[in-house]
Design a protein around this motif. Sequence first.
Motif, short mmCIF file in Angstrom:
data_model
loop_
_atom_site.label_atom_id
_atom_site.label_comp_id
_atom_site.label_asym_id
_atom_site.label_seq_id
_atom_site.Cartn_x
_atom_site.Cartn_y
_atom_site.Cartn_z
N ALA A 108 0.82 -1.21 0.00
CA ALA A 108 0.00 0.00 0.00
C ALA A 108 0.85 1.26 0.00
N ARG A 109 2.10 1.14 0.45
CA ARG A 109 3.01 2.29 0.46
C ARG A 109 3.81 2.43 -0.83
N GLY A 110 3.48 1.67 -1.85
CA GLY A 110 4.12 1.86 -3.15
C GLY A 110 5.29 0.94 -3.41
N ASN A 111 5.31 -0.23 -2.78
CA ASN A 111 6.36 -1.21 -3.00
C ASN A 111 5.84 -2.39 -3.82
N THR A 112 6.72 -3.00 -4.58
CA THR A 112 6.43 -4.30 -5.19
C THR A 112 6.76 -5.37 -4.16
N VAL A 113 5.79 -6.24 -3.84
CA VAL A 113 5.97 -7.20 -2.75
C VAL A 113 5.71 -8.61 -3.26
N ILE A 114 6.61 -9.51 -2.90
CA ILE A 114 6.47 -10.93 -3.20
C ILE A 114 6.44 -11.68 -1.87
N VAL A 115 5.42 -12.53 -1.68
CA VAL A 115 5.35 -13.31 -0.46
C VAL A 115 5.67 -14.76 -0.77
N GLY A 116 6.26 -15.44 0.20
CA GLY A 116 6.61 -16.84 0.04
C GLY A 116 5.99 -17.69 1.11
N GLY A 117 5.65 -18.93 0.77
CA GLY A 117 5.11 -19.88 1.73
C GLY A 117 5.11 -21.27 1.16
N ARG A 118 4.75 -22.23 2.00
CA ARG A 118 4.81 -23.64 1.59
C ARG A 118 3.59 -24.08 0.80
N ARG A 119 2.41 -23.51 1.09
CA ARG A 119 1.15 -24.03 0.56
C ARG A 119 0.74 -23.27 -0.70
N ALA A 120 0.79 -23.97 -1.84
CA ALA A 120 0.49 -23.34 -3.12
C ALA A 120 -0.93 -22.81 -3.17
N GLU A 121 -1.88 -23.54 -2.58
CA GLU A 121 -3.27 -23.09 -2.64
C GLU A 121 -3.48 -21.81 -1.84
N LEU A 122 -2.77 -21.68 -0.73
CA LEU A 122 -2.87 -20.46 0.06
C LEU A 122 -2.23 -19.28 -0.67
N LEU A 123 -1.11 -19.52 -1.32
CA LEU A 123 -0.47 -18.47 -2.10
C LEU A 123 -1.38 -18.01 -3.24
N GLN A 124 -2.07 -18.96 -3.88
CA GLN A 124 -2.99 -18.60 -4.96
C GLN A 124 -4.14 -17.75 -4.44
N GLN A 125 -4.63 -18.08 -3.25
CA GLN A 125 -5.72 -17.30 -2.66
C GLN A 125 -5.26 -15.88 -2.34
N ILE A 126 -4.03 -15.75 -1.83
CA ILE A 126 -3.48 -14.42 -1.54
C ILE A 126 -3.36 -13.61 -2.83
N ALA A 127 -2.89 -14.23 -3.89
CA ALA A 127 -2.75 -13.52 -5.17
C ALA A 127 -4.11 -13.08 -5.71
#
Length: 268
Positions: free
Chosen positions: A27-46
């Motif tokens: 929200a402050r104007g950064n490009t952010v990449i998050v990492g985690g183990r669960r592909a389905e959770l990452l897809q939901q975040i995206a």
Amino acid sequence: MQINDNTIFIPGATSGIGLALALALQARGNTVIVGGRRAELLQQIATDHPGIGTVTIDTADPASIRRAAADVRSAYPDLNVLITMAGIMRVEDWTTPGFLADAEATVTTNLLGPIRLIAAFVEHLRGRPDATIVTVSSGLAFTPLTATPSYNATKAAIHMLSESIRLQLADTSVKVLELEPPSVATDLLPGQRESSFAMPLDEFIGEVVDLIETQPDAREIQVERVKFLRYGEARGDYDQVVATLNQLDPHGTQQPNDAELSPERIGR
């Protein structure tokens, strides 16, 4: 660390402090990449948060770290901030058998994980004109909670690791910033999210972002609530701080709030 115009990778950011910080920084104007183990959770975040990048990573697995780091460096060559957020907290009883597996898992995730992550990114970051490694320790790095000895120890090690690599990187473009949370209302331990003692997550993130913005050259990010634990030894009331923390929270399910940690309560 500047508050905007960064490209930031946060492994361990699929929930709790990590995800909340990722969204606040986006929200402050950064490009952010998050990492985690669960592909389905990452897809939901995206899906829920357009613009957030995602990478599958298990920070307890050296091969996974190497693969994820290569993917991030390739997809985001402007990456200039690494936040080593991933961590676990487990209650251990060293007076009975059976604690070793939890202790080893804690060391692997909380200490070896950040070490391996930094090793995977430090050369890339040194090639950026303004880069930051953000480590994540804890108020418990400075005042031990009886119920979580390995967690306390790994966070103390992260503090000294931060101090040491900051010295080694002093003549490079890479800054080292240590984030030191108090107890925050997340699912790090069972019951912690509902605890009246834990700092509300949005309040914590708001204070952290404000501190990054107003103190871009800081070495440590300390919200007010963590300073009771952080500076007990410097103030000369360390024994009282240890006693107060563990009287209020003998089982490691919560940490005291500001009123419980008032000067009047601990006699200073």
